[in-house]
Design a protein around this motif. Structure first.
Motif, PDB file in Angstrom:
ATOM      1  N   ALA A 165       8.911  -5.977  12.704  1.00  0.00           N
ATOM      2  CA  ALA A 165       9.356  -5.345  11.462  1.00  0.00           C
ATOM      3  C   ALA A 165      10.272  -4.156  11.744  1.00  0.00           C
ATOM      4  O   ALA A 165      10.278  -3.601  12.840  1.00  0.00           O
ATOM      5  N   TYR A 166      11.021  -3.777  10.719  1.00  0.00           N
ATOM      6  CA  TYR A 166      11.808  -2.542  10.774  1.00  0.00           C
ATOM      7  C   TYR A 166      11.700  -1.849   9.427  1.00  0.00           C
ATOM      8  O   TYR A 166      11.389  -2.471   8.402  1.00  0.00           O
ATOM      9  N   ARG A 167      11.981  -0.543   9.436  1.00  0.00           N
ATOM     10  CA  ARG A 167      11.999   0.255   8.212  1.00  0.00           C
ATOM     11  C   ARG A 167      13.002   1.380   8.414  1.00  0.00           C
ATOM     12  O   ARG A 167      12.901   2.149   9.373  1.00  0.00           O
ATOM     13  N   VAL A 221      13.513  -2.380   4.302  1.00  0.00           N
ATOM     14  CA  VAL A 221      12.512  -2.971   5.200  1.00  0.00           C
ATOM     15  C   VAL A 221      12.817  -4.450   5.423  1.00  0.00           C
ATOM     16  O   VAL A 221      13.546  -5.073   4.656  1.00  0.00           O
ATOM     17  N   GLU A 227      11.989  -8.054   8.428  1.00  0.00           N
ATOM     18  CA  GLU A 227      11.480  -8.586   9.681  1.00  0.00           C
ATOM     19  C   GLU A 227      12.627  -9.251  10.435  1.00  0.00           C
ATOM     20  O   GLU A 227      13.500  -9.884   9.828  1.00  0.00           O
ATOM     21  N   TYR A 245      17.891 -10.916  10.364  1.00  0.00           N
ATOM     22  CA  TYR A 245      16.696 -10.287   9.812  1.00  0.00           C
ATOM     23  C   TYR A 245      16.682 -10.377   8.295  1.00  0.00           C
ATOM     24  O   TYR A 245      17.718 -10.533   7.660  1.00  0.00           O
ATOM     25  N   SER A 302      11.544   0.451  14.366  1.00  0.00           N
ATOM     26  CA  SER A 302      11.984  -0.888  14.696  1.00  0.00           C
ATOM     27  C   SER A 302      11.144  -1.500  15.809  1.00  0.00           C
ATOM     28  O   SER A 302      10.932  -0.875  16.850  1.00  0.00           O
TER      29      SER A 302
END
Length: 151
Positions: free
Chosen positions: A55-57, A71, A73, A85, A48
């Motif tokens: 972005a995050y995953r 995933v 943003e 997000y 994160s």
């Protein structure tokens, strides 16, 4: 056929903990991994970059089946107030499309907060219902985690 406005998810939960406590659970990777996802799922990793445009995953492991990833943003990051997000699956189901999640926090009193979740628009009612089940179970785990921290 449902109109797009009908394919939104809206949930509200009263949670033990201040808005700052709840926001931390929603955004810190280590904390998020403790409660995220439907019952029986684990979260092996959370990456994160918590800032607008970051972005995050999230890696999600179902009880049976292959590891998969969520995933997106960050759009808005207002600590203790609001988090927004994009939300999309890597290798999405044909019925999936990117949605936007908005989480808003409100004071109930000094020790309790209300979390309001809005997500949409979904491509189909079936996908909306699937997300409702997943969020409901995950937020249930979040509520239990926050309540256990009061002991």
């Amino acid at each position: 056929m449902a109109q797009d406005g009908d394919l939104r998810l809206h949930l509200q939960r009263a949670l033990d903990g201040s808005r700052a406590d709840v926001f931390r659970e929603l955004t810190e990777p280590r904390e998020l991994a403790r409660w995220w996802g439907p019952d029986g799922f684990t979260v092996p990793s959370v990456e994160s970059d918590l800032r607008p445009g970051g972005a995050y995953r999230i890696a999600m492991q179902p009880p049976e089946g292959e590891l998969f990833y969520l995933v997106g943003e960050f759009i808005e990051v207002e600590p203790s107030e609001r988090l927004s997000y994009t939300f999309r699956w890597e290798d999405p189901d044909p019925e999936d499309r990117e949605t936007v999640v908005t989480l808003s926090l409100h004071d109930i009193d000094a020790a309790r907060s209300e979390l309001v979740l809005d997500q949409g628009d979904f491509a189909t009612e079936r996908r909306r219902a699937l997300h409702e089940e997943g969020w409901s179970q995950g937020l249930g785990k979040l509520g239990e985690l926050l309540a256990s921290q009061l002991d």
